[in-house]
Design an enzyme around this catalytic site. Sequence first.
Site, short mmCIF file in Angstrom:
data_model
loop_
_atom_site.label_atom_id
_atom_site.label_comp_id
_atom_site.label_asym_id
_atom_site.label_seq_id
_atom_site.Cartn_x
_atom_site.Cartn_y
_atom_site.Cartn_z
N HIS A 82 10.23 -4.05 10.93
CA HIS A 82 9.57 -3.73 9.67
C HIS A 82 10.36 -2.62 8.98
CE1 HIS A 82 5.85 -4.42 7.38
NE2 HIS A 82 6.12 -3.25 6.85
N ASP A 161 -5.53 -2.74 5.88
CA ASP A 161 -4.24 -2.46 5.25
C ASP A 161 -4.06 -3.29 3.98
OD1 ASP A 161 -1.60 -1.25 5.05
OD2 ASP A 161 -0.89 -3.29 5.41
N ARG A 168 -3.04 1.58 -3.01
CA ARG A 168 -1.98 2.61 -3.05
C ARG A 168 -0.94 2.27 -4.09
NH1 ARG A 168 0.37 2.09 2.36
NH2 ARG A 168 1.81 3.70 1.77
N1 URA Z 1 5.62 -1.11 4.22
C1 URA Z 1 4.31 -1.21 4.56
O1 URA Z 1 3.89 -2.18 5.18
N2 URA Z 1 3.49 -0.22 4.21
C2 URA Z 1 3.89 0.87 3.54
O2 URA Z 1 3.09 1.73 3.29
C3 URA Z 1 5.25 0.98 3.19
C4 URA Z 1 6.09 -0.03 3.53
#
Ligand code: URA
Length: 435
Positions: A82, A161, A168
């Site tokens: 990631h 998330d 966000r």
């Molecule tokens: N990638 C993600 O999954 N979340 C973040 O906050 C930033 C990059």
Amino acid sequence: MRMVDVIARKRDGGELSTAEINWFVTEFTAGSIPDYQAAALLMAIYLRGMNRRETVDLTLAMAHSGDQLDLHDVAPFVIDKHSSGGVGDKTTLVVQPIVAACGVPVGKMSGRGLGSSGGTLDKMESISGWSCSMDLAQFKRQLAEIGLVLSGQTAVLAPADGKLYALRDVTATVASAPLIAASIMSKKLAAGADAIVLDVKVGSGAFMPTVATARDLAQIMVDIGTDAGRKTVALISDMNQPLGSAVGNALEVKEAIETLQGGGPASFWAHCLDVSAHMLLLAGKADSLEAAQELAEKARADGRAFRKFRDMVEAQGGDVAQIDDPSLLPQARFVEPILAPRSGYIAALDTAAIGWAGVHLGAGRLVKTDRINYGVGFVLPCAVGDYVAFGDSLGTIHADDREQLEQAREEVLTAVTWSNEPVDPLPHIYETITA
Ligand code: URA
């Protein structure tokens, strides 16, 4: 518990208890806390930060907000990677097929563009028909059959998330280490990988501006992964210039295909080689980084990695004719060079500004409902340290609208800092953080 008290405590620089964090994540995911209160808490966290205990609590609460995948019935060992987000970052498109081609199953949940940084799913969706949505049974079937899956955020995996990420993006609360750590690691823990390589970006196009801040973010993510029993390594890599040359969805897919076929920018391939090698090392496929790099080189050279990418595209409904002939991918109407306004060395690039210039062309979103224009973007082969003569081309702009094209030209030229003196090229990896 009352949300207003939780917001006030963080606003005043206080510490949130484990119970408060769990309560917030549960209630927000269930839809019982409105976006405006959640946004206020996100801004308080952005401004006041979170200590290590709070960050771990937030991550675990988000990871447990949905199902936890156990993939061991279809693959004995699954690896994932990631990136913390950058401009021109198409690394996943190259490294996942390489690692899968070396016999290590890769199951990944990717994200969409966030602020000035692009998202893997948006890039992949420039391929006609390709879809990231699938249920768990399909995820597992594809992992077992092809060894490579690229899925999107689902309602069942780390749903907290999914909701917080979108909020966000539009409340200027992305660049916060605890929020990034919790966002990335909650997804990684929920998605069931046994090992994780984190590509933590630093510089003018990243959410972490300095190596010190990137190191703190990397360390906490590695600690969270390790404590959860996952082998975790983080690379701190440069984002003071776009990664590779292409910025923009279809342009990046094209560059990834060229790279899988043995071409592509050398600096981008060097980065992919490092990330792939760390993944292969964690998976126990080699006993040194050099040996792991050799495996990755071979998987690219003999065409296995490209075929694996093609198989994944086909399995997820994509038009493989566009993979075999990338000129069939969406293309912009106008393609024009960006000419250097002076002679000199490129001293710095404001990479986020280049990312925003791409968003303004239509390659990303300014509001949640914006539709992506897949063909637009830039190809910028120039790099920090290069000497460019007056009137030489710095690269090309790909646009569908003349006015936007001129604005993008201006934005890219403003992003360049020039020097009369030679300038050192940038490293691509600064540090490796292990448990
Ligand atoms: N990638 C993600 O999954 N979340 C973040 O906050 C930033 C990059």
